[in-house]
Design a protein around this motif. Structure first.
Motif, PDB file in Angstrom:
ATOM      1  N   THR A  98      41.237 -20.533  35.423  1.00 29.24           N
ATOM      2  CA  THR A  98      42.616 -20.597  35.549  1.00 29.24           C
ATOM      3  C   THR A  98      43.557 -19.933  35.322  1.00 29.24           C
ATOM      4  OG1 THR A  98      42.482 -22.314  37.298  1.00 29.24           O
ATOM      5  CG2 THR A  98      44.299 -21.403  38.209  1.00 29.24           C
ATOM      6  N   PRO A  99      44.064 -18.496  35.479  1.00 27.49           N
ATOM      7  CA  PRO A  99      45.014 -17.568  34.277  1.00 27.49           C
ATOM      8  C   PRO A  99      46.252 -18.487  34.757  1.00 27.49           C
ATOM      9  CG  PRO A  99      44.109 -15.898  36.221  1.00 27.49           C
ATOM     10  CD  PRO A  99      43.684 -17.548  36.503  1.00 27.49           C
ATOM     11  N   PRO A 100      47.602 -18.439  34.221  1.00 26.95           N
ATOM     12  CA  PRO A 100      48.808 -19.239  34.475  1.00 26.95           C
ATOM     13  C   PRO A 100      49.597 -18.299  35.021  1.00 26.95           C
ATOM     14  CG  PRO A 100      47.858 -18.964  31.934  1.00 26.95           C
ATOM     15  CD  PRO A 100      47.338 -18.618  32.507  1.00 26.95           C
ATOM     16  N   PRO A 101      50.584 -18.410  35.982  1.00 24.58           N
ATOM     17  CA  PRO A 101      51.103 -18.109  36.171  1.00 24.58           C
ATOM     18  C   PRO A 101      52.840 -16.905  35.922  1.00 24.58           C
ATOM     19  CG  PRO A 101      51.849 -19.819  36.976  1.00 24.58           C
ATOM     20  CD  PRO A 101      51.054 -19.908  35.792  1.00 24.58           C
ATOM     21  N   GLY A 102      51.731 -15.604  36.101  1.00 21.65           N
ATOM     22  CA  GLY A 102      52.621 -14.077  35.261  1.00 21.65           C
ATOM     23  C   GLY A 102      51.823 -13.606  34.123  1.00 21.65           C
ATOM     24  N   LYS A 103      50.681 -14.380  34.493  1.00 18.71           N
ATOM     25  CA  LYS A 103      49.876 -14.134  32.553  1.00 18.71           C
ATOM     26  C   LYS A 103      48.733 -12.504  33.153  1.00 18.71           C
ATOM     27  CE  LYS A 103      52.350 -16.154  29.735  1.00 18.71           C
ATOM     28  NZ  LYS A 103      53.019 -15.979  28.376  1.00 18.71           N
ATOM     29  N   ARG A 104      47.888 -11.933  32.304  1.00 17.64           N
ATOM     30  CA  ARG A 104      46.813 -11.119  32.690  1.00 17.64           C
ATOM     31  C   ARG A 104      46.470 -11.248  31.436  1.00 17.64           C
ATOM     32  NH1 ARG A 104      48.152  -4.650  33.100  1.00 17.64           N
ATOM     33  NH2 ARG A 104      49.968  -4.672  30.941  1.00 17.64           N
ATOM     34  N   MET A 105      45.033 -11.187  32.220  1.00 16.36           N
ATOM     35  CA  MET A 105      44.010 -11.311  30.956  1.00 16.36           C
ATOM     36  C   MET A 105      43.558 -10.159  29.495  1.00 16.36           C
ATOM     37  SD  MET A 105      39.949 -13.561  31.391  1.00 16.36           S
ATOM     38  CE  MET A 105      40.835 -14.564  31.535  1.00 16.36           C
ATOM     39  N   ALA A 106      43.688 -10.173  29.000  1.00 14.68           N
ATOM     40  CA  ALA A 106      43.187  -9.939  28.037  1.00 14.68           C
ATOM     41  C   ALA A 106      41.603 -10.097  27.627  1.00 14.68           C
ATOM     42  CB  ALA A 106      43.798  -9.486  26.373  1.00 14.68           C
ATOM     43  N   VAL A 107      40.415  -9.440  26.798  1.00 15.69           N
ATOM     44  CA  VAL A 107      39.562  -9.416  27.260  1.00 15.69           C
ATOM     45  C   VAL A 107      39.189  -8.337  25.846  1.00 15.69           C
ATOM     46  CG1 VAL A 107      37.195  -9.395  28.015  1.00 15.69           C
ATOM     47  CG2 VAL A 107      38.681  -9.944  29.544  1.00 15.69           C
ATOM     48  N   THR A 108      38.073  -8.874  24.299  1.00 17.15           N
ATOM     49  CA  THR A 108      37.480  -8.359  23.694  1.00 17.15           C
ATOM     50  C   THR A 108      36.189  -8.879  23.480  1.00 17.15           C
ATOM     51  OG1 THR A 108      37.787  -7.586  21.867  1.00 17.15           O
ATOM     52  CG2 THR A 108      38.809  -9.204  21.905  1.00 17.15           C
ATOM     53  N   ALA A 109      35.967  -8.215  22.836  1.00 11.16           N
ATOM     54  CA  ALA A 109      34.185  -8.725  22.556  1.00 11.16           C
ATOM     55  C   ALA A 109      33.868  -7.693  21.024  1.00 11.16           C
ATOM     56  CB  ALA A 109      32.981  -7.794  23.400  1.00 11.16           C
ATOM     57  N   ASP A 110      33.058  -8.408  20.045  1.00 10.42           N
ATOM     58  CA  ASP A 110      32.623  -8.080  18.911  1.00 10.42           C
ATOM     59  C   ASP A 110      31.596  -8.309  18.514  1.00 10.42           C
ATOM     60  OD1 ASP A 110      33.935  -6.400  17.312  1.00 10.42           O
ATOM     61  OD2 ASP A 110      35.558  -7.281  17.636  1.00 10.42           O
ATOM     62  N   ALA A 111      30.693  -7.657  18.207  1.00 13.16           N
ATOM     63  CA  ALA A 111      29.105  -8.115  17.256  1.00 13.16           C
ATOM     64  C   ALA A 111      28.933  -8.072  16.164  1.00 13.16           C
ATOM     65  CB  ALA A 111      27.963  -7.431  18.193  1.00 13.16           C
ATOM     66  N   LEU A 112      28.360  -9.191  15.854  1.00 10.55           N
ATOM     67  CA  LEU A 112      28.378  -9.069  14.079  1.00 10.55           C
ATOM     68  C   LEU A 112      26.441  -9.421  13.574  1.00 10.55           C
ATOM     69  CD1 LEU A 112      31.206 -10.103  14.516  1.00 10.55           C
ATOM     70  CD2 LEU A 112      30.904 -11.384  12.115  1.00 10.55           C
ATOM     71  N   ILE A 113      25.990  -8.052  12.951  1.00 10.62           N
ATOM     72  CA  ILE A 113      24.689  -8.327  12.635  1.00 10.62           C
ATOM     73  C   ILE A 113      24.727  -8.309  11.416  1.00 10.62           C
ATOM     74  CG2 ILE A 113      22.572  -7.148  12.321  1.00 10.62           C
ATOM     75  CD1 ILE A 113      23.728  -6.027  14.927  1.00 10.62           C
ATOM     76  N   ALA A 114      23.606  -9.912  10.638  1.00 10.93           N
ATOM     77  CA  ALA A 114      23.556 -10.011   9.568  1.00 10.93           C
ATOM     78  C   ALA A 114      22.906  -9.059   8.610  1.00 10.93           C
ATOM     79  CB  ALA A 114      22.451 -11.120   9.721  1.00 10.93           C
ATOM     80  N   GLY A 115      23.289  -8.536   7.397  1.00 10.49           N
ATOM     81  CA  GLY A 115      22.965  -7.027   6.501  1.00 10.49           C
ATOM     82  C   GLY A 115      23.427  -6.372   7.163  1.00 10.49           C
ATOM     83  N   VAL A 116      24.907  -6.082   7.848  1.00 11.56           N
ATOM     84  CA  VAL A 116      25.480  -5.092   8.436  1.00 11.56           C
ATOM     85  C   VAL A 116      27.300  -6.272   8.613  1.00 11.56           C
ATOM     86  CG1 VAL A 116      26.530  -3.417  10.679  1.00 11.56           C
ATOM     87  CG2 VAL A 116      23.614  -4.389   9.654  1.00 11.56           C
ATOM     88  N   HIS A 117      27.203  -6.356   8.755  1.00 12.93           N
ATOM     89  CA  HIS A 117      28.678  -6.894   9.273  1.00 12.93           C
ATOM     90  C   HIS A 117      28.910  -8.148   8.260  1.00 12.93           C
ATOM     91  CE1 HIS A 117      28.587  -5.274  13.118  1.00 12.93           C
ATOM     92  NE2 HIS A 117      29.213  -4.058  13.274  1.00 12.93           N
ATOM     93  N   PHE A 118      28.410  -9.413   7.657  1.00 14.57           N
ATOM     94  CA  PHE A 118      28.317 -10.292   6.743  1.00 14.57           C
ATOM     95  C   PHE A 118      27.099 -10.783   6.395  1.00 14.57           C
ATOM     96  CE2 PHE A 118      26.263 -11.809  10.699  1.00 14.57           C
ATOM     97  CZ  PHE A 118      25.441 -12.995  10.772  1.00 14.57           C
TER      98      PHE A 118
END
Length: 328
Positions: A35-55
């Motif tokens: 349930t969003p708090p009153p007076g707020k909107r949602m920010a959404v982000t996504a990231d993928a991490l792959i072994a050998g590339v990002h760690f």
């Protein structure tokens, strides 16, 4: 001992992470209910991490978990969003040795950052893959319904700022890959930690909502990422190399010729905030940075042109072989 199935893993390692919160429904349903708090909107982000590339494949599982969370929290910070929750998908290599021990340590890393950044697990998935270990996180945060920090508001004359220091993560990856740089063990450990554990700036991002004109986080290299602000805003930027904040170690390695300053500004994985603000707000901006406890440096200005010009000590535009990390 037989390998645990997906639901047994959830019950043992991840369900304890959602105790006491109602929105995740104990990780027993198909989706969370938020349930969003009153007076707020949602920010959404996504990231993928792959072994050998990002760690690195042998990075400690708890630090991998925290990096996966923090790169997403950094995206929320860049929008001025207050972190709220996230979902996560783990794709574990088939036949992975000591999978349960790895997941247990991974969950400990999640719990540590839940406490540090006031973020919560909302759900996710666990699958096997014939490929490398992969992690995907989708994070959610709240911004005021009438405010958000985007890439498109920069204007000519605006100051350009960056938080923290630039280039240590690039150096940390080199250290983890075996480069000694003639440093002490403690110095190598400090640089490695900058790569393994980014330091997102959510508090500063929230404070800047009423002041900054545009912003993002530095993930692919300062010059390249500033170029995204220029592209979306429709103006150019001039940045003075001498103003870019390198750490003491970074400065030392540049001065002795171990690395080039250009490498540090294009290396990526810094996860610092890069933003613009009107010149008239300069005192306010530094005051907010002090309030957040975050070092801040003014590095240049926006102008009516196009693209990013990196200027050397004489004011000459530098030609860069590489401006940042490119996602294939």
């Amino acid at each position: 001992m037989p390998e645990l199935g997906e639901f047994e893993r959830i019950a043992r390692f991840f369900s304890p992470l959602v105790e006491g919160q109602s929105d995740a429904l104990g990780l027993t349903d198909d989706a969370a209910l938020v349930t969003p708090p009153p007076g707020k909107r949602m920010a959404v982000t996504a990231d993928a991490l792959i072994a050998g590339v990002h760690f690195l494949a042998d990075d400690p599982a708890d630090q991998v978990a925290r990096k996966a969370l923090r790169v997403n929290i950094s995206d929320l910070a860049a929008m001025g969003a207050e972190p709220y929750g996230y979902t996560i998908t783990l794709a574990l290599p088939r036949g992975m040795a000591d999978a349960e021990a790895w997941i247990e340590r991974f969950a400990r890393g999640q719990a540590a950052d839940h406490a540090e950044y006031n973020i919560r697990l909302l759900g996710g998935d666990s699958v096997s893959t014939p490929g490398p270990l992969s992690i995907s996180v989708t994070a959610f945060g709240w911004v005021p319904s009438t405010l958000a920090l985007t890439r498109g508001g920069a204007k000519p004359g605006d100051d350009i700022y960056v938080s923290g220091s630039i280039g240590d993560s690039f150096l940390g990856l080199a250290v983890l890959q075996g480069e000694g740089f003639d440093l002490t063990e403690a110095e190598r450990a400090m640089l490695a930690d900058r790569y393994l554990l980014p330091q997102p700036r959510p508090r500063l991002g929230q404070l800047l909502l009423d002041v900054a004109s545009a912003g993002l986080d530095v993930s692919d290299g300062l010059v390249q990422d500033l170029g995204h602000i220029c592209e979306v805003s429709g103006f150019g930027a001039k940045v003075e190399l001498s103003l870019i904040p390198f750490s003491g170690l970074g400065q030392r390695l540049v001065q002795c010729g171990a690395v080039l300053a250009e490498d540090l500004v294009s290396g990526g994985d810094d996860y610092e905030l890069l933003f613009t603000a009107p010149e008239s707000a300069r005192d306010t901006v530094f005051g907010l940075a002090g309030q957040a406890g975050v070092p801040l440096t003014r590095i240049g200005k926006m102008h009516p042109g196009r693209g990013v010009d990196l200027l050397d000590a004489t004011g000459k535009i530098m030609a860069l072989d590489r401006r940042g990390y490119t996602h294939a």
